[in-house]
Enzyme design. Structure first.
Site, mmCIF file in Angstrom:
data_model
loop_
_atom_site.group_PDB
_atom_site.id
_atom_site.type_symbol
_atom_site.label_atom_id
_atom_site.label_comp_id
_atom_site.label_asym_id
_atom_site.label_seq_id
_atom_site.Cartn_x
_atom_site.Cartn_y
_atom_site.Cartn_z
ATOM 1 N N HIS A 1 0.242 11.817 5.924
ATOM 2 C CA HIS A 1 -0.413 12.028 4.620
ATOM 3 C C HIS A 1 -0.823 10.688 4.020
ATOM 4 C CE1 HIS A 1 0.370 16.247 4.526
ATOM 5 N NE2 HIS A 1 1.686 16.152 4.379
ATOM 6 N N ASP B 1 1.974 6.324 -1.482
ATOM 7 C CA ASP B 1 3.432 6.253 -1.665
ATOM 8 C C ASP B 1 4.110 7.473 -1.043
ATOM 9 O OD1 ASP B 1 3.676 4.468 -4.863
ATOM 10 O OD2 ASP B 1 2.833 3.961 -2.868
ATOM 11 N N ASP C 1 13.391 13.393 -0.358
ATOM 12 C CA ASP C 1 14.352 14.048 -1.257
ATOM 13 C C ASP C 1 15.775 13.625 -0.880
ATOM 14 O OD1 ASP C 1 14.857 17.529 -2.289
ATOM 15 O OD2 ASP C 1 15.946 15.671 -2.739
ATOM 16 N N ASP D 1 7.434 10.696 -10.598
ATOM 17 C CA ASP D 1 5.995 10.978 -10.410
ATOM 18 C C ASP D 1 5.631 12.376 -10.920
ATOM 19 O OD1 ASP D 1 6.177 11.891 -6.835
ATOM 20 O OD2 ASP D 1 7.247 12.605 -8.618
ATOM 21 N N GLU E 1 5.072 12.557 6.859
ATOM 22 C CA GLU E 1 4.657 12.083 5.531
ATOM 23 C C GLU E 1 3.723 10.891 5.634
ATOM 24 O OE1 GLU E 1 6.528 15.237 4.052
ATOM 25 O OE2 GLU E 1 5.127 13.892 3.034
ATOM 26 N N ASP F 1 0.852 -1.205 0.000
ATOM 27 C CA ASP F 1 0.000 0.000 0.000
ATOM 28 C C ASP F 1 0.882 1.249 0.000
ATOM 29 O OD1 ASP F 1 -2.345 -1.517 0.200
ATOM 30 O OD2 ASP F 1 -2.046 -1.731 2.382
ATOM 31 N N LEU G 1 11.883 21.742 -0.473
ATOM 32 C CA LEU G 1 11.003 20.569 -0.334
ATOM 33 C C LEU G 1 11.805 19.413 0.249
ATOM 34 C CD1 LEU G 1 9.249 20.690 -3.799
ATOM 35 C CD2 LEU G 1 8.432 21.606 -1.631
ATOM 36 N N HIS H 1 -2.545 18.874 5.697
ATOM 37 C CA HIS H 1 -1.745 19.762 6.548
ATOM 38 C C HIS H 1 -2.629 20.452 7.586
ATOM 39 C CE1 HIS H 1 1.811 19.933 3.594
ATOM 40 N NE2 HIS H 1 2.044 19.104 4.593
#
Lengths: 367, 82
Positions: free
Chosen positions: A123, A95, A99, A71, A120, A59, A81, A129
């Site tokens: 998310h 996913d 970085d 992506d 992350e 998943d 970022l 956020h």
């Protein structure tokens, strides 16, 4: 807290994850542990369980990549970022990408992988956020110690999945204090190069004459080396130093930087060993003295000689008529002392030696 | 025709480009040429959205505090929108 549109979430509480590649910044086992601990943050407070796959499609597919990494949502080199993740769903859903141009660490010396991964993976589980600067799901990176979830985060994730049926005792961080809470009290107030800094819990507000709206920030995101809780603070403008007191220690800050040799014990100022905490402190520019308030008494420290004045402690109530209570914070402006106690502040006139005005503590925050 | 337009100092231009990129990525500012960004309605409304989200003073202007925040390290997921 916020969710993604349509409250996207995993329909099954058993979520699989796979780590596709590793950053050379850390040992493989450190990356595994950071990811597992980050997942545990969320499984602690929900019914969710996470199963690690070593091949095939999971998943949540976790990987490190730089710039364009497949992506069409490119990273941007160092800083800026740090990572991104996709909300629950098929394919790229869930996913999580880091970085690789960042430097990933296990401590606060650069970007802490555990903290970024916990954010992350929020998310990847359906959290968007949060606007609460103390929440893990706040978009801007900030290094914190201890349990990373705030009450705001827990309410958000439990709104999607419900609570953990077998909760382990976790101590969430309190949310950011609300500046217009009528019962708001301050921990400490100081000037800092023309701005006023007000400490409350893990946060401080920054007031600037040209900036009518106070700005709330985590103490640790500006001064990582001072504690999360400040008892008292004052600025000595002549030395361009702000002194921070917490418990029996004190820190000297020169802007963002900690002055060498600190922290030191407060007793170095000449306070007796029985004093374990300073409630409030204020530098009186006209006399060059710093007043240190503890319980019902106060001390006078001569900044020029670096010694405590003799004849102290003295009674606050006797020397400042009208102030018969303990003091949370104090500040001095143009001949007026401002004593803050719980949700009230008292304007004391040095010349007329009396309290001439009583206001709400947070009137200074435009409330 | 005589123009009063003056070239932006390069630092302002950089800040403007950074702001445009930030608002496009995190607040859904429409892509494409916007003319003089600072004055466009879309640009200002997106700045207001971002200032509201971060509890900054909502001015619609690219003031120092707003720019400072845009320069901080952060997550790449948008703050608002699909």
């Amino acid at each position: 807290y916020n969710h993604f549109p349509r409250n996207l979430k995993w329909q099954n509480n058993e979520v699989t994850f796979r780590i596709l590649n590793y950053t050379p910044d850390l040992k493989k086992t450190d990356v595994d542990r950071a990811v597992r601990n980050a997942l545990n943050v969320w499984s602690d407070v929900t019914p969710l369980t996470f199963k690690k796959l070593h091949q095939g499609n999971a998943d949540i597919m976790i990987s490190f990549g730089s710039k364009e990494h497949g992506d069409y949502n490119p990273f941007d080199g160092p800083n800026g970022l740090l990572a991104h993740a996709y909300p629950p769903g098929q394919g790229i859903g869930g996913d999580t990408h880091f970085d690789e141009d960042e430097h990933w660490t296990k401590d606060s010396s650069a970007y802490n992988l555990f903290i970024v991964a916990a954010h992350e993976l929020g998310h990847a589980l359906g959290m968007s956020h949060s606007a609460d600067p103390g929440a893990l799901m706040y978009p801007v990176y900030s290094y914190t110690t201890g349990y990373p979830l705030a009450e705001d985060d827990i309410e958000g994730i439990q709104a999607l999945y419900g609570p953990n049926p077998n909760p382990r005792k976790v101590k969430p961080k309190p949310d950011a204090p609300n500046k217009c809470d009528p019962m708001l009290s301050f921990d400490a107030v100081t000037e800092l190069r023309g701005e006023t800094i007000i400490f409350k819990d893990r946060f401080y507000w920054r007031l600037h004459p040209q900036m009518p709206e106070p700005e709330q920030t985590l103490i640790k995101s500006t001064w990582p080396s001072i504690p999360n809780k400040v008892d008292a603070a004052y600025e000595n403008p002549e030395k361009d130093v702000v002194m921070i007191f917490s418990g029996i220690r004190m820190w000297a800050l020169n802007g963002y930087n900690l002055v060498d040799g600190y922290p030191k014990y407060i007793h170095k100022l000449g306070l007796p060993k029985k004093i374990r905490k300073i409630d409030a402190s204020v530098y009186i520019r006209d006399t060059g003295k710093t007043l240190l308030f503890t319980d019902e008494d106060y001390w006078s420290y001569d900044e020029a000689t670096g010694t405590m004045d003799s004849g102290y402690p003295r009674s606050i109530e006797e020397d400042f008529p009208g102030m018969d209570d303990e003091i949370d914070a104090a500040s001095y402006h143009y001949g007026y002392l401002y004593f803050f106690h719980e949700h009230m502040q008292y304007e004391y006139s040095y010349t007329s030696r009396k309290v001439i005005r009583i206001m709400r503590t947070n009137s200074i925050l435009n409330c | 025709a005589h123009s009063f337009a003056v070239p932006l100092p390069s630092e302002d231009k950089d800040d403007l480009l950074l702001a445009e990129k930030y608002l496009r990525r995190f607040y859904g500012l429409p892509a494409g040429l916007q003319g003089r960004q600072r004055s466009s309605v879309a640009f200002q409304s997106k700045i207001k959205e971002m200032q509201k989200f971060f509890k900054l003073k909502v001015t619609g202007n690219l003031d120092d505090n707003t720019l400072d925040l845009m320069k901080q390290a952060r997550c790449g997921v948008p703050d608002i929108g699909e």
